[in-house]
Write an enzyme that holds these catalytic residues in place. Structure first.
Site, short mmCIF file in Angstrom:
data_model
loop_
_atom_site.label_atom_id
_atom_site.label_comp_id
_atom_site.label_asym_id
_atom_site.label_seq_id
_atom_site.Cartn_x
_atom_site.Cartn_y
_atom_site.Cartn_z
N CYS A 1 0.77 -1.33 -0.03
CA CYS A 1 -0.06 -0.07 -0.11
C CYS A 1 0.81 1.24 -0.05
O CYS A 1 0.45 2.30 -0.35
CB CYS A 1 -0.91 -0.12 1.09
SG CYS A 1 -0.16 0.00 2.78
N ASP B 1 2.24 2.55 2.57
CA ASP B 1 2.23 3.26 3.83
C ASP B 1 3.65 3.35 4.52
O ASP B 1 4.33 2.32 4.64
CB ASP B 1 1.00 2.76 4.62
CG ASP B 1 -0.24 3.10 4.13
OD1 ASP B 1 -0.28 4.12 3.01
OD2 ASP B 1 -1.46 2.69 4.58
N CYS C 1 -2.89 4.70 6.35
CA CYS C 1 -4.33 4.66 6.52
C CYS C 1 -4.77 4.90 7.98
O CYS C 1 -3.88 4.97 8.85
CB CYS C 1 -4.94 3.29 6.28
SG CYS C 1 -4.36 1.93 7.27
N CYS D 1 -2.28 -3.71 9.18
CA CYS D 1 -1.75 -2.14 9.53
C CYS D 1 -1.12 -2.20 10.82
O CYS D 1 -0.18 -1.36 11.09
CB CYS D 1 -2.96 -1.24 9.41
SG CYS D 1 -3.85 -1.50 7.91
FE1 FES Z 1 -1.43 0.42 4.53
FE2 FES Z 1 -3.10 0.23 6.37
S1 FES Z 1 -3.54 -0.11 4.31
S2 FES Z 1 -0.98 0.17 6.35
#
Ligand code: FES
Length: 143
Positions: free
Chosen positions: A33, A35, A58, A102
């Site tokens: 993702c 992140d 997120c 996450c």
């Molecule tokens: Fe990437 Fe939550 S969707 S850490």
């Protein structure tokens, strides 16, 4: 989809920011993702005197960072190492299954920051304990 506690920590994150001259820093990312989470530690007498985080991710990742920093502040490094992503998710009143990964970012970020501190002190790196059921940050990543 999120518990009230998750929303509350997402809207009002605790310990969000950066520590100047930290004793340890851990940066982790989820390749799927994109992140990113960074954990900064101030350590005194083997205890976490201060901890701050920066998370570009997120809502579940931000809430997990916030809760994880609350849970390890004032704790010994060993206690902080033992904090699992499951315990963070539980303290948040649960996370939807597709969002459990996450919370792994917080656990991994804390581990990296502790080991960064240990390297700087000339200490041996800590390894994951055998039997620890650690998921990986990119497990089942759904955005
Ligand atoms: Fe990437 Fe939550 S969707 S850490």
């Amino acid at each position: 989809m999120y518990s009230e506690k998750v929303m509350e920590h997402f809207m009002n994150p605790r310990n969000q920011g950066e520590i100047e001259n930290p004793d340890g820093v851990g940066e982790v990312g989820n390749p799927k993702c994109g992140d990113i989470m960074k954990i900064f530690l101030k350590v005194k007498d083997d205890r976490i005197e201060d901890v701050q985080f920066q998370t570009f991710g997120c809502g579940a990742a931000v809430a997990s960072s916030s809760m994880a920093t609350e849970l390890i502040k004032g704790k010994t490094l060993e206690e902080a190492w033992d904090l699992s992503n499951k315990a963070v998710a539980e303290a948040l009143g649960g996370l939807p299954p597709v969002k459990m990964h996450c919370s792994v970012l917080a656990e991994e970020g804390i581990h990296k920051a502790i080991n960064d501190y240990r390297v700087k002190q000339g200490l041996e790196l800590w390894k994951e304990k055998p039997g620890a059921s650690h998921a990986h940050a990119d497990d089942a990543c759904e955005i």
